[in-house]
Enzyme design. Structure first.
Site: not given
Ligand code: F6R
Length: 251
Positions: A75, A144, A146, A151
């Protein structure tokens, strides 16, 4: 190290982060030893800083070279100039690519400055396919759950795409974003979940107690798009390398 099977994946628990990083670097060295033209998927973030330092320090004495290897990063922020000191291009150049014998032409990081991001994401997917797919993909995990910048709520069918970063990810990454005059982007280009699952082997590394809730949900909760890392239980050739702090007495 103790190891357990969890659904379709292996969890290796290391006493501390140093042991874990040695083992993760070892998995890259053995991959390159078995196939010098390996296609390697790479991640950024703070977890991977000691990993790159270890690989840089040891790869020559381990008898491996990156001369024939090809890499694809997961990413990049969007939009961001490649030369911005906060970009993942800069992170990878400073911590890894400029310090090993890899060929520049074999390195791929999504282009955060692409004028046409839709074209960029399609071309990124095509480049992975042209390279023959990813042999070994390294992953971190967000607080979280990811993976990459997929996400919670991202489709398991997703391929490389532009995504909005959540407030929790922005807050977690802000300390790494130095004040170079540039605003922290709220979007990113990321490999999708289906792209990640196409890799032949996956190694996720997680250190420290800030990751224990995410690991707990990924390993013990339902396999759900609300916890992207939970999908790794379906891959069949995935290993979670974690330290005692991250696993937090889960088993
Ligand atoms: C970065 C990436 C992210 C990070 C994750 C954990 O390329 O793919 O999923 O791995 O946000 O980041 P750190 O290691 O900073 O906690």
């Amino acid at each position: 190290m103790r190891s357990t099977r969890f659904g379709g994946l292996t969890v290796e628990v290391y006493r501390d982060s140093r042991e874990l990083i040695n083992a993760a670097a070892g998995s890259l060295f053995s991959q390159l030893r078995s196939k010098k033209e390996s296609v390697i998927g790479l991640a950024t973030g703070s977890t991977f800083l000691p990993f790159y330092a270890k690989v840089v320090a040891d790869y020559r004495k381990e008898g491996v070279s990156f001369m024939d290897a090809v890499t694809f990063n997961l990413d990049e922020y969007y939009p961001i100039a490649n030369e911005d000191s906060n970009s993942y291009h800069s992170y990878m150049t400073a911590n890894f690519f400029s310090r090993i014998d890899i060929k520049k032409a074999n390195v791929h990081v999504p282009d955060g400055s692409a004028a046409n991001p839709e074209l960029e994401v399609r071309e990124y997917e095509e480049a992975i396919l042209r390279a023959g797919g990813i042999d070994l993909q390294f992953l971190g995990i967000g607080r979280n759950g990811h993976i990459g910048f997929n996400e919670p709520g991202t489709s398991f069918e997703s391929r490389t795409h532009v995504t909005n970063l959540t407030d929790s990810t922005l807050a977690a990454n802000r300390p790494l974003f130095s004040d170079s005059g540039s605003q922290m982007p709220v979007k990113a280009i990321t490999m999708g979940i289906a792209t990640i699952l196409s890799a032949r082997r996956l190694v996720l590394i997680a250190t420290g107690e800030t990751k224990s809730d995410a690991l707990h949900s990924a390993l013990k909760g339902p396999v759900t798009e609300e916890v992207p890392a939970s999908v790794l239980r379906k891959h069949g050739n995935a290993t979670f390398m974690v330290d005692e702090d991250a696993i937090g007495g889960m088993f």
